[in-house]
Design an enzyme around this catalytic site. Structure first.
Site: not given
Ligand code: M6R
Length: 611
Positions: A2, A27, A73, A99-100, A484, A488, A491, A507, A606
């Site tokens: 948020c 956020r 969020w 927020n929280g 990774e 990507k 998401e 396996h 984010k």
């Molecule tokens: O801000 P941070 O690096 O701690 O965030 C960790 C993850 O939330 C972040 O890397 C998330 O997986 C991203 N959306 C990946 O692209």
């Protein structure tokens, strides 16, 4: 998660709040709302992104010199108009954004219902607001005192901003576990989850700490602790420019950030890596060399993409420093009863520096006596402040929800830390050390070269956009890159993708292989390349479609691949910084081809500040 914004001063609050909310949409963007004080309290809120609320408000009276705004969020209650913030108290006089998560909201709600309160939303936030109002009424005290009393009973994390119809011009804010920045202007103050909403107005900010409460008026900022003692605000100068948080001609922040990588990696190395003299200057490492060299064990804590950077660091540290390394999901580590023994060093990796799981995990480890070294992008963030020492990644603001430039900067920092420790520990030969410094130094130029394959990658994306599953495979340093790449794609394009060590494919996942499965191989020339080629043959024999990331002029993977993307040759310890670039672009272009909002993928935010 948020995003929260507040303004009180001599300007109209609404345009400042709306612009600020747009910057904080990374956020969360399930719903948006604004509350303004203008001869009475007005609240406007709606499911959807900031622009959607803005459209519905055309023609409304949006005047007011103070106000608060929220981009959500969802945690408690689905994204809809009722659950959107700001919430109004039962009397209608108070408005609050949050927020929280208030963990004990259910018992507080029960208590309030028994006193006759009704609720219009399913949120924990509305419960907290009415709890504050109940205390204010019952104790006949002012809002500040009521907040203080309420927060002593609250379990959970919060940043809250409240305004009161009877006290226009004043915003009361409090924080525990979620970020809050206050910008200081001339006869005006700005509040935000980060500094982006205030960048064009002021460079002077105060980062509010946990258990602090701020009473914010146009020309006064009073900071207190929950014990009502006045604190002296620590004013810091921001060194972010507005351009850094704008798209700069790119369609999306994600593409801009992918393209920034030659610069961000260079910035990360600058002033630290000195190839000529064979040195690495990092104050956080230098000042704690004893602890780092004699570490009994390094435990790396992170989430998501940062966790993938940690996995690569495990290979690098073990190879160069001969230190035993464990890489843990912070979210799992914090709920175990991990054994921390004297001499353990924790490396926490986080772009935002606010990820709740990582933050709590390091707080727990700190209590058990571990030394915490933070590798963080956002200056002044909670993880940076909780760490004993650390190194910033200097990648600049990363706004696209999918992490790209922060990842490569994390790898650059981790590689420098490992090289510095290895040199001091004498676990690396002089020749290898010098060659690694040169290899690191060459990374920015090589990344620029890879970006020239943009059109090729775009055409591959177009060809494969309609496949519904992808497999990503790599060995050694390239295994975390497979993870990774898959993350990507998931998401950004909502296509299911899994990353595996190439050898593990036999396996289980091999059962999935047929001509409907694209398999992305990270098959650059390293010590395992022959073995990787054998795995590619196994996929080809089963008609899988192979997209290969290969080393320029290396022909070994050509005959087994359907598509080839070449990257410059590099030592395997820096290769991950190169090999990830085509995978970022592939995910980006598949997402775009499918019409996805790549900067704001559904359900994501984010900065994950909830557990
Ligand atoms: O801000 P941070 O690096 O701690 O965030 C960790 C993850 O939330 C972040 O890397 C998330 O997986 C991203 N959306 C990946 O692209």
């Amino acid at each position: 998660m948020c995003g929260i914004v507040g303004y009180t001063g001599t300007k109209q609050a609404y345009p400042i709040i709306i612009k600020g909310l747009k910057r904080l949409e990374y956020r969360g963007y399930d719903s948006t709302g604004v509350a303004l004080l203008n001869s009475g309290l007005k609240v406007f809120k709606k499911k959807g992104k900031v622009a959607e609320l803005e459209e519905t408000l055309v023609g409304e009276d949006l005047h007011g010199f103070a106000g608060i705004g929220h981009t959500r969020w969802a945690t408690h209650g689905e994204p809809n108009d009722q659950n959107a913030h700001p919430h109004q108290s039962s009397s209608g006089k108070l408005a609050m954004i949050h927020n929280g998560i208030i963990e004990n909201y259910a018992s507080l709600k029960k208590e309030l219902i028994s006193k006759g309160y009704n609720f219009t939303s399913d949120t924990d936030s509305e419960v907290l607001l009415n709890f504050i109002e109940e205390i204010k009424t019952k104790n006949n005290c002012d809002l500040e005192e009521a907040i203080r009393i309420a927060l002593k009973r609250v379990v959970g994390a919060y940043v809250i901003l409240l305004i009161d119809e009877d006290n226009p011009g004043t915003i009361i804010a409090a924080r525990k576990g979620s970020p809050l920045v206050i910008g200081i202007g001339k006869n005006e103050h700005f509040l935000g989850s980060d500094a982006s909403p205030m960048l064009e107005y002021t460079k002077e900010v105060v980062y509010v700490n946990d258990y602090e409460l701020a009473i914010v008026k146009p020309n006064e900022l009073i900071l207190k602790n929950l014990g009502n003692e006045i604190l002296t605000p620590f004013v810091q100068k921001l060194d972010i420019e507005l351009a850094a948080i704008e798209k700069g001609g790119f369609d999306y922040f994600m593409l801009k950030e992918i393209y920034e990588q030659p610069t961000t990696i260079f910035d990360c190395l600058r002033g630290r890596l000195d190839v000529e003299n064979g040195t690495i200057q990092m104050a956080g490492v230098q000042d704690n060399l004893d602890k780092l060299i004699n570490a009994n064990r390094i435990i790396i804590l992170a989430c998501g993409t940062s966790w993938h950077a940690g996995l690569i660091a495990e290979y690098i540290f073990e190879e160069l420093c001969r230190t035993s390394v464990e890489v843990e999901y912070a979210s799992e580590f914090r709920y175990r009863n991990p054994i921390i023994i004297p001499g353990d060093v924790i490396i926490a990796i986080s772009q935002s520096g606010e990820t709740a799981d990582t933050l709590v995990a390091i707080e727990n480890a700190k209590e058990k006596g571990a030394f915490i070294f933070g590798i963080v992008n956002v200056v002044g963030s909670s993880i940076a402040r909780t760490s004993h020492a650390g190194a910033y990644t200097h990648a600049g603001s990363e706004i696209g929800v999918a992490s790209t430039k922060a990842f490569t900067a994390q790898l650059a920092v981790l590689t420098m830390v490992a090289l510095k420790i290895a040199k001091e520990k004498n676990t690396i030969s002089n020749e290898r050390y010098r060659s690694c410094l040169n290899e690191l130094n060459d990374v920015p130029v090589k990344v620029s070269k890879i970006l020239e394959s943009n059109d090729l990658i775009k055409s591959i994306a177009e060809k494969y956009k309609n496949f519904t599953n992808f497999l990503y495979l790599g060995r050694g340093y390239n295994f975390p890159i497979a993870l990774e790449g898959a993350l990507k794609l998931k998401e950004i394009s909502y296509i299911h993708a899994s990353g595996y060590p190439a050898a593990e494919m036999k396996h289980g996942p091999i059962a999935l292989v047929d001509d409907s499965l694209p398999v992305v191989f990270i098959a650059t020339k390293d010590s395992n390349i022959e073995k990787t080629i054998s795995n590619m043959q196994e996929i080809k024999a089963r008609k899988g479609k192979i997209i290969s990331i290969i080393t320029e002029n290396d022909e070994s993977a050509i005959s087994v691949s359907n598509e080839l993307i070449a990257v410059p040759a590099a030592d395997e310890i820096v290769a991950p910084m190169l090999n990830v670039i085509p995978l970022q672009l592939l995910a980006y272009y598949i997402g775009i081809a499918k019409g996805c909002d790549v900067d704001k993928p559904r359900n994501l935010a984010k900065s994950v500040t909830v557990e």
